[in-house]
Scaffold this motif. Structure first.
Motif, PDB file in Angstrom:
ATOM      1  N   UNK A 106       0.833  -1.197   0.000  1.00  0.00           N
ATOM      2  CA  UNK A 106       0.000   0.000   0.000  1.00  0.00           C
ATOM      3  C   UNK A 106       0.872   1.254   0.000  1.00  0.00           C
ATOM      4  N   UNK A 107       1.911   1.247   0.836  1.00  0.00           N
ATOM      5  CA  UNK A 107       2.815   2.399   0.901  1.00  0.00           C
ATOM      6  C   UNK A 107       3.537   2.609  -0.427  1.00  0.00           C
ATOM      7  N   UNK A 108       3.946   1.524  -1.062  1.00  0.00           N
ATOM      8  CA  UNK A 108       4.631   1.617  -2.354  1.00  0.00           C
ATOM      9  C   UNK A 108       3.695   2.190  -3.417  1.00  0.00           C
ATOM     10  N   UNK A 109       2.423   1.802  -3.376  1.00  0.00           N
ATOM     11  CA  UNK A 109       1.452   2.349  -4.323  1.00  0.00           C
ATOM     12  C   UNK A 109       1.310   3.852  -4.154  1.00  0.00           C
ATOM     13  N   UNK A 110       1.251   4.303  -2.895  1.00  0.00           N
ATOM     14  CA  UNK A 110       1.133   5.742  -2.635  1.00  0.00           C
ATOM     15  C   UNK A 110       2.407   6.467  -3.067  1.00  0.00           C
ATOM     16  N   UNK A 111       3.550   5.835  -2.821  1.00  0.00           N
ATOM     17  CA  UNK A 111       4.815   6.436  -3.249  1.00  0.00           C
ATOM     18  C   UNK A 111       4.872   6.560  -4.766  1.00  0.00           C
ATOM     19  N   UNK A 112       4.394   5.536  -5.463  1.00  0.00           N
ATOM     20  CA  UNK A 112       4.400   5.579  -6.926  1.00  0.00           C
ATOM     21  C   UNK A 112       3.500   6.692  -7.448  1.00  0.00           C
ATOM     22  N   UNK A 113       2.338   6.846  -6.831  1.00  0.00           N
ATOM     23  CA  UNK A 113       1.397   7.870  -7.300  1.00  0.00           C
ATOM     24  C   UNK A 113       1.887   9.280  -7.030  1.00  0.00           C
ATOM     25  N   UNK A 114       2.841   9.423  -6.099  1.00  0.00           N
ATOM     26  CA  UNK A 114       3.399  10.738  -5.772  1.00  0.00           C
ATOM     27  C   UNK A 114       4.832  10.903  -6.267  1.00  0.00           C
ATOM     28  N   UNK A 115       5.261   9.986  -7.146  1.00  0.00           N
ATOM     29  CA  UNK A 115       6.609  10.038  -7.713  1.00  0.00           C
ATOM     30  C   UNK A 115       7.693  10.146  -6.629  1.00  0.00           C
ATOM     31  N   UNK A 116       7.519   9.354  -5.564  1.00  0.00           N
ATOM     32  CA  UNK A 116       8.514   9.327  -4.492  1.00  0.00           C
ATOM     33  C   UNK A 116       9.645   8.360  -4.847  1.00  0.00           C
ATOM     34  N   UNK A 117      10.786   8.569  -4.233  1.00  0.00           N
ATOM     35  CA  UNK A 117      11.954   7.737  -4.522  1.00  0.00           C
ATOM     36  C   UNK A 117      11.998   6.478  -3.674  1.00  0.00           C
ATOM     37  N   UNK A 118      11.330   6.503  -2.498  1.00  0.00           N
ATOM     38  CA  UNK A 118      11.485   5.379  -1.585  1.00  0.00           C
ATOM     39  C   UNK A 118      10.329   5.276  -0.604  1.00  0.00           C
ATOM     40  N   UNK A 119      10.213   4.085  -0.042  1.00  0.00           N
ATOM     41  CA  UNK A 119       9.356   3.821   1.108  1.00  0.00           C
ATOM     42  C   UNK A 119      10.277   3.373   2.232  1.00  0.00           C
ATOM     43  N   UNK A 120      10.052   3.879   3.431  1.00  0.00           N
ATOM     44  CA  UNK A 120      10.887   3.506   4.574  1.00  0.00           C
ATOM     45  C   UNK A 120      10.023   2.884   5.663  1.00  0.00           C
ATOM     46  N   UNK A 121      10.557   1.828   6.297  1.00  0.00           N
ATOM     47  CA  UNK A 121       9.839   1.255   7.436  1.00  0.00           C
ATOM     48  C   UNK A 121      10.829   0.821   8.515  1.00  0.00           C
TER      49      UNK A 121
END
Length: 219
Positions: A106-121
């Motif tokens: 889910x976080x990766x999907x949101x990152x993709x839609x906002x053109x983010x470089x990474x997801x961190x956990x």
């Protein structure tokens, strides 16, 4: 500086992660997930934490999938929350099947839609024995998948994966993380119970480095 989505549960590790990302100069968005967990106090704390540092925060409502997780003490209601140390066999009752893969997807999907470089956990070494989806091998596989799932490759950052919770607490104190405004306890009562595996580990994290524990425990 990168655009990063941080998975923020409202607990110590994810709070420290958020402050760690901000300290590094990254532009952060935070996401929490309602998967029908036993209580939602942690989501309230996550929201307040993000508000305190002016980070946009999204709660993704996946509560409808709760039945797929079966019988465990974190997403179920019939099994009691076990007490004692994380090393005990009973702590396996707290495993929510495949939770991190779902949350990270889910976080990766949101990152993709906002053109983010990474997801961190905030997975750390203390979780490895009990939770397979906190182990380096799992994170490596998710990182590889995230780089392939969108036209814009997304990295999976896990800066604490080789640290224990005591080391994370020490880093958080350095960063000024308001740990009194985080929630760890599995039981979701008025105060931290002080007896469940999460509370025991929280206590030990502060004690290991001689840090003051600001948590209000029922015991």
């Amino acid at each position: 500086m990168a655009k990063v989505v941080a998975v923020v549960s409202g607990g110590m590790d994810s709070a420290t992660l958020l402050y760690h990302m901000l300290d590094a100069g990254h532009a952060c968005w935070a996401i929490s997930v309602d998967y029908g967990q036993r209580h939602v106090k942690e989501l309230d704390f996550a929201r307040q934490l993000c508000e305190g540092v002016n980070v946009p925060h999204l709660i993704a409502d996946l509560s409808a999938i709760n039945p797929i997780f079966g019988n465990n003490s974190l997403s179920g209601r019939e099994m009691e929350v076990p007490e004692g140390h994380y090393a005990e066999e009973s702590m396996k009752q707290t495993v929510v099947p495949n939770r991190n893969m779902i949350l990270l997807s889910v976080a990766i999907a949101w990152a993709a839609s906002n053109q983010c470089a990474a997801v961190a956990y905030g997975a750390h070494s203390g979780d490895h024995a009990i939770y397979p989806d906190c182990r380096p091998a799992f994170a490596d596989a998710m990182d590889a998948a995230a780089r392939l799932c969108d036209w814009n490759p997304i990295e999976l950052w896990r800066p604490f994966v080789h640290m224990d919770k005591g080391e994370i607490a020490k880093r958080g104190v350095q960063l000024g993380v308001p740990y009194e405004k985080t929630w760890t306890c599995y039981k979701g009562l008025e105060k931290h119970c002080g007896k469940c595996g999460a509370c025991v580990e929280r206590k030990e994290a502060f004690a290991a480095n001689g840090l003051i524990d600001p948590t209000d425990y029922a015991d």
